[in-house]
Design an enzyme around this catalytic site. Structure first.
Site: not given
Length: 378
Positions: A135, A192, A195, A199, A215, A242, A249
């Protein structure tokens, strides 16, 4: 060097022994559409202040742009799903919400050590050059994970797994070996859109698209300086990251019950009192978040987040611990304290504070906070 299926299975076996929940392989030589999508994302300015995305675009364009000798990728996932729904803390506004992944030790260090052990095992079995990524390097792990079949990038742009839902840490080993590739992941989001609906700041302009500038994870972690006023109420009590889009999900219900041993949350970070956190100075901040990812944003940015959360809490008793921060050396902290107090104090009490502090305030940003429209007036 081409590796047999049986030798590949030994790599998977060793990965499981090291605590990884999934280990799959993919080739890295074919076309890479993710690079073009990222370039468009940056061109639209949706990366906000994350300048490193623009600076490293060329190296993110393709896995082999990172290392031309790469032939395959070993993509690993470690489940960090919580035992309980983290969103229940939204019902306790005087407590701070820290993203699930950040409640324990820094996952970069957790994953990196195990990746290096797996890389050493591979090198001992099959001498060939390899490189480890967690990452922090300009390598796009999520598209690689999808290509390797760990899951698919959902409508919230995060990886979704049928076995582990939206809760997977990812790590990658690029290798000069030719490993037998696994089938790519297939999208199972269907109709679906939970998500997207979850938010708080409407950060998804469309399914599979994210505007980081809206975000909460970006706003509380990456953004320096004051958070735009339009987003502050939506922060609620979220003070670092967050989890909303991840936590709702539906695929999370299939996550393994063997989660607890993967990531140990610190008790002090599960439901911390905002009124305690806001009093942290730099040494106590560093002590509380030692070894954890929160420490990277520093005390001032963290206190800024806590102050916005206190402003949203409705806890008028917290004004006692907020008012001293009107004299904090950091102007962002002072400005956030002003905003919090404007929402907690009655109009007359806030006006008295403004009369006492505004004349001596020299920072233009903080002065602007003192002169925002009165929140008591509808």
């Amino acid at each position: 060097m081409t590796i047999s299926t049986s030798d590949a299975d030994l790599i998977r076996k060793r990965a499981r022994e090291l605590g990884f929940d999934v280990c799959r392989f993919t080739e890295v030589e074919s076309a890479w559409p993710a690079g073009a999508r990222l370039a468009e994302y940056v061109a639209q300015g949706r990366h906000g202040e994350m300048g490193w995305m623009a600076d490293t675009l060329e190296r993110r364009a393709h896995p082999r742009a990172m290392w031309d000798g790469a032939r395959s990728a070993v993509v690993l996932g470690m489940n960090y799903g919580p035992q309980h729904d983290p969103l229940t803390l939204l019902d306790h506004p005087t407590r701070g919400m820290i993203s699930v992944y950040a409640q324990g030790d820094d996952y970069h260090e957790l994953i990196k050590g195990r990746l290096k052990q797996l890389a050493s095992f591979m090198a001992a079995q099959h001498p060939a050059e390899l490189k480890v990524f967690v990452d922090t390097a300009p390598l796009m792990e999520k598209p690689l994970a999808e290509r390797a079949g760990l899951g698919w990038q959902g409508k919230h742009t995060n990886l979704v797994s049928r076995e582990f839902g939206s809760w997977l840490f990812l790590g990658v080993i690029l290798t000069a070996l030719d490993l037998p590739p696994d089938p790519a992941g297939q999208d199972h989001c269907g109709q679906c859109h939970a998500c997207l609906d979850a938010c708080p700041t409407k950060a998804f302009p469309a399914p599979y698209q994210l505007d980081a500038r809206r975000c909460i994870s970006y706003l509380t972690i990456e953004l320096k300086g004051p958070i735009p006023t339009e987003f502050r109420p939506a922060l609620g009590n979220r003070i670092y990251g967050c989890d909303d889009c991840l936590a709702v999900c539906p695929w999370n219900k299939f996550a393994s019950d063997a989660r607890e041993k993967r990531l140990h949350a610190r008790q002090a970070l599960k439901e911390p009192r905002l009124s305690d956190l806001v009093q942290l100075d730099d040494p106590t901040f560093r002590l509380l978040f030692a070894k954890g990812p929160v420490k990277r944003i520093g005390r001032d940015r963290f206190i800024r987040n806590v102050l916005y959360a206190i402003g949203n809490s409705g806890d008028s008793g917290a004004t006692v611990v907020v008012e001293p921060l009107l004299a904090d050396p950091d102007p962002t902290v002072r400005g956030a304290a002003v905003w919090a107090l404007s929402r907690l104090h009655e109009a007359a009490a806030f006006e008295a504070l403004r009369a006492a502090h505004l004349p001596a305030e020299t920072d233009p940003g903080v002065r602007a906070e003192w002169t925002l429209p009165d929140p008591h007036i509808a």
